[in-house]
Design a protein around this motif. Structure first.
Motif, PDB file in Angstrom:
ATOM      1  N   ASN A 173     -58.087  87.392  -6.315  1.00  0.00           N
ATOM      2  CA  ASN A 173     -59.542  88.198  -6.622  1.00  0.00           C
ATOM      3  C   ASN A 173     -60.237  87.521  -7.494  1.00  0.00           C
ATOM      4  OD1 ASN A 173     -58.646  90.247  -5.004  1.00  0.00           O
ATOM      5  ND2 ASN A 173     -58.105  91.553  -6.409  1.00  0.00           N
ATOM      6  N   LEU A 174     -59.569  86.961  -8.597  1.00  0.00           N
ATOM      7  CA  LEU A 174     -60.458  86.293  -9.745  1.00  0.00           C
ATOM      8  C   LEU A 174     -61.312  84.974  -9.160  1.00  0.00           C
ATOM      9  CD1 LEU A 174     -58.369  86.387 -12.960  1.00  0.00           C
ATOM     10  CD2 LEU A 174     -60.513  87.257 -12.764  1.00  0.00           C
ATOM     11  N   MET A 175     -60.274  84.367  -8.475  1.00  0.00           N
ATOM     12  CA  MET A 175     -60.864  83.086  -7.910  1.00  0.00           C
ATOM     13  C   MET A 175     -62.134  83.573  -6.882  1.00  0.00           C
ATOM     14  SD  MET A 175     -57.760  80.474  -7.061  1.00  0.00           S
ATOM     15  CE  MET A 175     -58.744  79.222  -6.673  1.00  0.00           C
ATOM     16  N   ALA A 176     -61.883  84.473  -6.161  1.00  0.00           N
ATOM     17  CA  ALA A 176     -63.006  85.077  -5.187  1.00  0.00           C
ATOM     18  C   ALA A 176     -64.188  85.306  -5.632  1.00  0.00           C
ATOM     19  CB  ALA A 176     -62.332  86.052  -4.457  1.00  0.00           C
ATOM     20  N   ALA A 177     -63.976  85.910  -6.995  1.00  0.00           N
ATOM     21  CA  ALA A 177     -65.165  86.298  -8.020  1.00  0.00           C
ATOM     22  C   ALA A 177     -65.741  85.038  -8.997  1.00  0.00           C
ATOM     23  CB  ALA A 177     -64.864  87.363  -9.103  1.00  0.00           C
ATOM     24  N   GLY A 178     -65.387  83.772  -8.547  1.00  0.00           N
ATOM     25  CA  GLY A 178     -66.060  82.775  -9.008  1.00  0.00           C
ATOM     26  C   GLY A 178     -65.206  82.172 -10.476  1.00  0.00           C
ATOM     27  N   TYR A 179     -64.196  82.755 -10.830  1.00  0.00           N
ATOM     28  CA  TYR A 179     -63.570  82.261 -12.011  1.00  0.00           C
ATOM     29  C   TYR A 179     -62.498  81.245 -11.726  1.00  0.00           C
ATOM     30  CZ  TYR A 179     -64.840  86.465 -14.550  1.00  0.00           C
ATOM     31  OH  TYR A 179     -65.250  87.370 -15.279  1.00  0.00           O
ATOM     32  N   PRO A 180     -62.723  79.924 -12.315  1.00  0.00           N
ATOM     33  CA  PRO A 180     -61.858  78.921 -12.036  1.00  0.00           C
ATOM     34  C   PRO A 180     -60.555  79.214 -12.652  1.00  0.00           C
ATOM     35  CG  PRO A 180     -63.843  78.068 -13.533  1.00  0.00           C
ATOM     36  CD  PRO A 180     -63.948  79.518 -13.058  1.00  0.00           C
ATOM     37  N   LEU A 181     -59.437  78.962 -12.170  1.00  0.00           N
ATOM     38  CA  LEU A 181     -58.106  79.481 -12.774  1.00  0.00           C
ATOM     39  C   LEU A 181     -57.493  78.214 -12.963  1.00  0.00           C
ATOM     40  CD1 LEU A 181     -56.667  82.451 -10.816  1.00  0.00           C
ATOM     41  CD2 LEU A 181     -58.374  82.423 -12.720  1.00  0.00           C
ATOM     42  N   THR A 182     -56.387  78.249 -14.041  1.00  0.00           N
ATOM     43  CA  THR A 182     -55.273  77.147 -14.293  1.00  0.00           C
ATOM     44  C   THR A 182     -54.063  78.076 -14.194  1.00  0.00           C
ATOM     45  OG1 THR A 182     -56.546  75.649 -15.579  1.00  0.00           O
ATOM     46  CG2 THR A 182     -54.248  75.651 -15.482  1.00  0.00           C
ATOM     47  N   VAL A 183     -53.154  78.256 -13.290  1.00  0.00           N
ATOM     48  CA  VAL A 183     -52.121  79.186 -13.169  1.00  0.00           C
ATOM     49  C   VAL A 183     -50.958  78.661 -13.428  1.00  0.00           C
ATOM     50  CG1 VAL A 183     -53.456  80.315 -11.113  1.00  0.00           C
ATOM     51  CG2 VAL A 183     -51.797  78.514 -10.429  1.00  0.00           C
ATOM     52  N   TYR A 184     -50.005  79.333 -13.981  1.00  0.00           N
ATOM     53  CA  TYR A 184     -48.645  79.043 -14.260  1.00  0.00           C
ATOM     54  C   TYR A 184     -47.834  80.194 -13.541  1.00  0.00           C
ATOM     55  CZ  TYR A 184     -44.043  78.373 -16.345  1.00  0.00           C
ATOM     56  OH  TYR A 184     -42.595  78.249 -16.357  1.00  0.00           O
ATOM     57  N   ASN A 185     -46.663  79.693 -12.663  1.00  0.00           N
ATOM     58  CA  ASN A 185     -45.635  80.538 -12.595  1.00  0.00           C
ATOM     59  C   ASN A 185     -44.138  79.921 -12.531  1.00  0.00           C
ATOM     60  OD1 ASN A 185     -45.031  83.170 -11.351  1.00  0.00           O
ATOM     61  ND2 ASN A 185     -44.010  82.033  -9.667  1.00  0.00           N
ATOM     62  N   ARG A 186     -43.284  80.751 -13.062  1.00  0.00           N
ATOM     63  CA  ARG A 186     -41.876  79.990 -13.324  1.00  0.00           C
ATOM     64  C   ARG A 186     -41.544  79.282 -11.911  1.00  0.00           C
ATOM     65  NH1 ARG A 186     -37.633  84.065 -15.732  1.00  0.00           N
ATOM     66  NH2 ARG A 186     -38.201  84.975 -13.603  1.00  0.00           N
ATOM     67  N   THR A 187     -41.758  80.073 -10.889  1.00  0.00           N
ATOM     68  CA  THR A 187     -41.390  79.456  -9.408  1.00  0.00           C
ATOM     69  C   THR A 187     -42.652  78.798  -8.832  1.00  0.00           C
ATOM     70  OG1 THR A 187     -39.716  81.073  -8.931  1.00  0.00           O
ATOM     71  CG2 THR A 187     -40.414  79.824  -7.024  1.00  0.00           C
ATOM     72  N   ALA A 188     -42.877  77.461  -9.139  1.00  0.00           N
ATOM     73  CA  ALA A 188     -43.907  76.854  -9.170  1.00  0.00           C
ATOM     74  C   ALA A 188     -44.709  77.129  -7.698  1.00  0.00           C
ATOM     75  CB  ALA A 188     -43.926  75.401  -9.575  1.00  0.00           C
ATOM     76  N   SER A 189     -43.803  77.138  -6.958  1.00  0.00           N
ATOM     77  CA  SER A 189     -44.334  77.101  -5.303  1.00  0.00           C
ATOM     78  C   SER A 189     -45.174  78.402  -4.899  1.00  0.00           C
ATOM     79  CB  SER A 189     -42.982  76.986  -4.291  1.00  0.00           C
ATOM     80  OG  SER A 189     -42.288  77.975  -4.457  1.00  0.00           O
ATOM     81  N   LYS A 190     -44.968  79.357  -5.746  1.00  0.00           N
ATOM     82  CA  LYS A 190     -45.684  80.391  -5.648  1.00  0.00           C
ATOM     83  C   LYS A 190     -47.377  80.165  -5.839  1.00  0.00           C
ATOM     84  CE  LYS A 190     -42.643  84.313  -5.481  1.00  0.00           C
ATOM     85  NZ  LYS A 190     -42.193  85.010  -6.682  1.00  0.00           N
ATOM     86  N   ALA A 191     -47.773  79.105  -6.653  1.00  0.00           N
ATOM     87  CA  ALA A 191     -48.796  79.008  -6.656  1.00  0.00           C
ATOM     88  C   ALA A 191     -49.650  78.070  -5.712  1.00  0.00           C
ATOM     89  CB  ALA A 191     -49.199  77.916  -8.001  1.00  0.00           C
ATOM     90  N   ALA A 192     -48.987  77.714  -4.750  1.00  0.00           N
ATOM     91  CA  ALA A 192     -49.455  77.092  -3.536  1.00  0.00           C
ATOM     92  C   ALA A 192     -50.744  77.547  -2.884  1.00  0.00           C
ATOM     93  CB  ALA A 192     -48.587  76.709  -2.216  1.00  0.00           C
ATOM     94  N   PRO A 193     -50.779  79.186  -2.487  1.00  0.00           N
ATOM     95  CA  PRO A 193     -51.890  79.448  -1.929  1.00  0.00           C
ATOM     96  C   PRO A 193     -53.305  79.576  -2.821  1.00  0.00           C
ATOM     97  CG  PRO A 193     -50.220  81.157  -2.155  1.00  0.00           C
ATOM     98  CD  PRO A 193     -49.767  80.116  -2.788  1.00  0.00           C
ATOM     99  N   LEU A 194     -53.077  79.268  -4.109  1.00  0.00           N
ATOM    100  CA  LEU A 194     -54.190  79.406  -5.078  1.00  0.00           C
ATOM    101  C   LEU A 194     -54.821  77.838  -5.427  1.00  0.00           C
ATOM    102  CD1 LEU A 194     -52.837  81.807  -7.694  1.00  0.00           C
ATOM    103  CD2 LEU A 194     -54.420  82.137  -5.862  1.00  0.00           C
ATOM    104  N   THR A 195     -53.631  76.927  -5.357  1.00  0.00           N
ATOM    105  CA  THR A 195     -54.043  75.688  -5.513  1.00  0.00           C
ATOM    106  C   THR A 195     -54.902  74.896  -4.209  1.00  0.00           C
ATOM    107  OG1 THR A 195     -51.733  74.762  -5.067  1.00  0.00           O
ATOM    108  CG2 THR A 195     -52.290  75.080  -7.266  1.00  0.00           C
ATOM    109  N   ALA A 196     -54.250  75.636  -3.212  1.00  0.00           N
ATOM    110  CA  ALA A 196     -55.055  75.132  -1.939  1.00  0.00           C
ATOM    111  C   ALA A 196     -56.534  75.650  -2.139  1.00  0.00           C
ATOM    112  CB  ALA A 196     -54.222  75.806  -0.857  1.00  0.00           C
TER     113      ALA A 196
END
Lengths: 266, 266
Positions: free
Chosen positions: A20-43
């Motif tokens: 939602n934040l990305m859709a609202a125009g905020y650039p994000l730097t994301v961190y998750n312990r299981t890194a693979s979960k970030a894939a839909p966002l880094t894409a």
């Protein structure tokens, strides 16, 4: 609207909120312990941090969506996280812990010149997707002013300001979760009694949720219970939250016979 | 609309309901144990019966608004009440008793050729005045057809048909009252905890009753509890109804840990 935000915790709630934040125009730097979960966002253009501290911009905003205060402690203890956040930095922490843990965390942030805003979440992952969360929040006024549009963008349909004192929003969250657990378990007892008495349970729930209890909690749990599906009797609220309610009540010298009985049931 | 109706029981609920019926054009013959309570109705043209049986028209409709099934038993046991009601007669009984007591009463009516319709009431006296009651009802179809417009005229904003089997509407009522008692006592525990923790209790209740619990029960009890007035923690539901819920559940081999705990609290 273009300030880069650090976002820590991409679980079932965190992931749709980050989206939602990305859709609202905020650039994000994301961190998750299981890194693979970030894939839909880094894409979609999010940057991925290797360590929580790498999601932090000095003086910027970092949002954490973690299970409890221990998980938040663990993040801020690593690699000088708070030193990097530093003066002017704001950490919007959306976990549900104890009011005391929130106060301790707030004090640790203040020591480094940054600010802790507590903003626990009411809502399931579907509500996060639908931008239908309810969020009580508390903290210093200036930090809340920066936090408010971000909370709205990440999925709040309503944000409720409970003042400056950290611990207050957590108590609101514990009160709400206690009431949800009480309502859902009472519904289970009621539906079971009606069904075992030979009464049409969906019809009973239909009437009661149109009349006395036209509330989403009653409607959603009541429907699931009356239909007797796999979710029968399962509340989404973890027992830990009822335990936190009871503990906080104990510290406030308040008896909690209902919370104790619900803990026995859970 | 001009059939004369017998109306028995002019308590805090019965009196405004009788007044609504008269306002809707139904001529009434009223009976109340304390006869003076009928004065506001006789002043407007109601006939007053000296004994319950004197309110009965053979083959007609009689409404009773009494405390429990024992009180209804007591009325129908006197002076050949059921003989006089007789074939074609309908008794709309609005008490809250046990499902078994309702079944026994229905059988006794059937022996005399008349019909028992159970129609317990959800709502406080103010709701009766405002014609905002909710009424689940059950009984033979033909009798319910005669009862429905009368229930609407006496103050129901909604009437819910639970079929032909007597006892069913009573179970709906017991389920509803159990849920009300559970909700109001949970609210009391929640509000007390919030207040004793130094949190603004009315603000917490405002948020929760706008979001998770936008239901009249939560809004009315929550407001009274948060304001800490004389009504603090007082539910309008008598303990007897929670006992009836527990007893009916026991007959249906259903465990009721929450109802039992609430009975201890009441």
């Amino acid at each position: 609207m273009t300030e880069r935000i650090g976002f820590i915790g991409l679980g079932s709630l965190g992931l749709p909120m980050a989206r939602n934040l990305m859709a609202a125009g905020y650039p994000l730097t994301v961190y998750n312990r299981t890194a693979s979960k970030a894939a839909p966002l880094t894409a979609k253009g999010a940057m991925q941090a290797e360590r929580p501290v790498d999601a932090v911009t000095p003086g910027g905003i970092v949002v954490s969506v973690l299970w409890d205060a221990d998980a938040v402690d663990n993040v801020v203890d690593q690699n000088g996280f708070l030193d990097r956040l530093g003066p002017g930095g704001v950490h919007i922490a959306m976990c549900t812990g104890s009011p005391e843990a929130a106060k301790t965390l707030a004090a640790r942030h203040a020591e480094k010149g940054c600010t802790y805003v507590e903003a626990p979440i009411f809502g399931r992952p579907e509500a996060a997707e639908a931008k239908a969360l309810w969020i009580p929040f508390a903290g210093p006024a200036e930090a809340k002013e920066r936090a408010r549009p971000i909370l709205t963008a990440l999925g709040a349909q309503g944000v409720f300001d409970f003042g400056e004192e950290i611990g207050t929003a957590t108590i609101v969250k514990l009160v709400g979760n206690f009431l949800i657990v009480s309502a859902s378990n009472s519904l289970r007892e009621a539906v079971t009694m009606a069904r075992n008495s030979g009464v049409d349970a969906p019809a009973v729930i239909d009437m009661l949720t149109q009349t006395l209890f036209p509330a989403p909690i009653y409607q959603s749990y009541g429907k699931r219970l009356a239909e007797g599906g796999a979710a029968f009797g399962q509340s989404d609220i973890p027992a830990k939250d009822v335990g936190l309610f009871k503990d906080a009540a104990g510290k406030a010298k308040t008896q909690t016979p209902i919370a104790e009985m619900l803990l026995d049931l859970l």
